[in-house]
Write a protein that holds these residues in place. Sequence first.
Motif, mmCIF file in Angstrom:
data_model
loop_
_atom_site.group_PDB
_atom_site.id
_atom_site.type_symbol
_atom_site.label_atom_id
_atom_site.label_comp_id
_atom_site.label_asym_id
_atom_site.label_seq_id
_atom_site.Cartn_x
_atom_site.Cartn_y
_atom_site.Cartn_z
ATOM 1 N N ASN A 14 0.821 -1.209 0.000
ATOM 2 C CA ASN A 14 0.000 0.000 0.000
ATOM 3 C C ASN A 14 0.854 1.257 0.000
ATOM 4 O O ASN A 14 0.523 2.264 -0.653
ATOM 5 N N LYS A 15 1.970 1.214 0.707
ATOM 6 C CA LYS A 15 2.867 2.376 0.774
ATOM 7 C C LYS A 15 3.495 2.646 -0.587
ATOM 8 O O LYS A 15 3.583 3.809 -1.021
ATOM 9 N N LEU A 16 3.918 1.589 -1.279
ATOM 10 C CA LEU A 16 4.476 1.757 -2.621
ATOM 11 C C LEU A 16 3.474 2.406 -3.561
ATOM 12 O O LEU A 16 3.808 3.305 -4.351
ATOM 13 N N ILE A 17 2.232 1.948 -3.461
ATOM 14 C CA ILE A 17 1.190 2.471 -4.340
ATOM 15 C C ILE A 17 0.860 3.924 -3.999
ATOM 16 O O ILE A 17 0.790 4.790 -4.883
ATOM 17 N N SER A 18 0.677 4.198 -2.708
ATOM 18 C CA SER A 18 0.292 5.552 -2.292
ATOM 19 C C SER A 18 1.379 6.572 -2.572
ATOM 20 O O SER A 18 1.089 7.755 -2.833
ATOM 21 N N GLU A 19 2.624 6.141 -2.538
ATOM 22 C CA GLU A 19 3.741 7.061 -2.804
ATOM 23 C C GLU A 19 4.047 7.189 -4.296
ATOM 24 O O GLU A 19 4.972 7.916 -4.691
ATOM 25 N N GLY A 20 3.289 6.491 -5.133
ATOM 26 C CA GLY A 20 3.460 6.607 -6.574
ATOM 27 C C GLY A 20 4.699 5.919 -7.119
ATOM 28 O O GLY A 20 5.142 6.225 -8.238
ATOM 29 N N LYS A 21 5.243 4.987 -6.370
ATOM 30 C CA LYS A 21 6.478 4.331 -6.803
ATOM 31 C C LYS A 21 6.270 3.457 -8.047
ATOM 32 O O LYS A 21 7.227 3.175 -8.771
ATOM 33 N N LEU A 22 5.024 3.036 -8.287
ATOM 34 C CA LEU A 22 4.755 2.125 -9.403
ATOM 35 C C LEU A 22 4.135 2.834 -10.603
ATOM 36 O O LEU A 22 3.895 2.200 -11.640
#
Length: 357
Positions: free
Chosen positions: A45-53
């Motif tokens: 969820n953190k990866l997604i919310s931070e826009g990393k993907l």
Amino acid sequence: KIYEKSPIGVEFYEGAMLAVDSMRKQGCKAIISVYDTGHDTTAVNKLISEGKLAQADLLIGPFYQTNLLQVMDYARRHKIHVVSPFITANKIILRNENLSKAKPCVQTTVEEIAKYIGKRYCNERPGSVVSKNIVVIHNGDPVELMLVNLFTDRLKSVANPTGDPVDVVKIEPMIKVAKYKERGIAAVEEALSLADTNILFIPSGDQVFVSKVISRLNPKHEDYNIVVFGLPEWQYFNNLESDYLHNMNIHIATPSYIDYERTQVKQFIRAFISHYNSYPGTYAFEGFDITWFYLNALKNYGSKFQTYLPDMTSQSLQTDFKYKKIDSTGGYENKNVFILSYQDYQLILASPMVDEN
């Protein structure tokens, strides 16, 4: 503390990085990002919310289904292709065109076993060994019963195809179902033929059940010509006597196979040892194969490569790729299955089907 399954991810990563290095030497330019999410949905969820993907053209993994489901939803909305390296069930690619999985489901594996048996034993043509006596052994489990029905339907369609050459004599297979739970080994014995080669299929991954059947069948090998086919799990069973595997002509269907005599495999092993000072395990081979295949897809077809997956074939180090879209709205399944047999007490590729088409 190292999580018990972390070595799988590490090995996969090491193999993948060798594939990246090989592609870069061929002029492929790619930005590779690696994230360790463990078995933690919060990390995903953190990866997604931070826009990393957000800028990704391809996502390999996550390995765990709970994490993968989160990524799938995000990737679907952003038209990013996701590869599942290890999950076998086709449920994850239903209604998801942006997902492909590198391993076939058990139903596909059973269909490929039926195809192999039908082509090799049920068509009278040069090089074939004709047998009409096919015996399917089950223990009453609902999943086993489903696979029994799938196998028999597929075998009948393969043994009696349309459009075969006129010199091919079609053999109507005699498919017998032995209900082991009801009558034990007696049900199997009654189904065996002294005149025919007996082709036995046991659609079970239950180690106790399979071991029991094989051990009780073994004394019969001197009187009957028997060939046994089983599921991928069998190669990891540790209580099957090596003599039994040889005597019963055990064949195992599996999505992966490494021929250590191949030049490419030897080259990979040398490169792996040079980079990591250790010997590669099977997950390292998988990491290399999957990364190599999909980087080539991106290089040759761009970020919209997924529609070309069925047209791409690849003989890799361990995992060959033969993708097929499961339906009009679903994703892509790798349907490649190897048939291995025990010869000289080791698993090697079985004789090819008479007709590979």
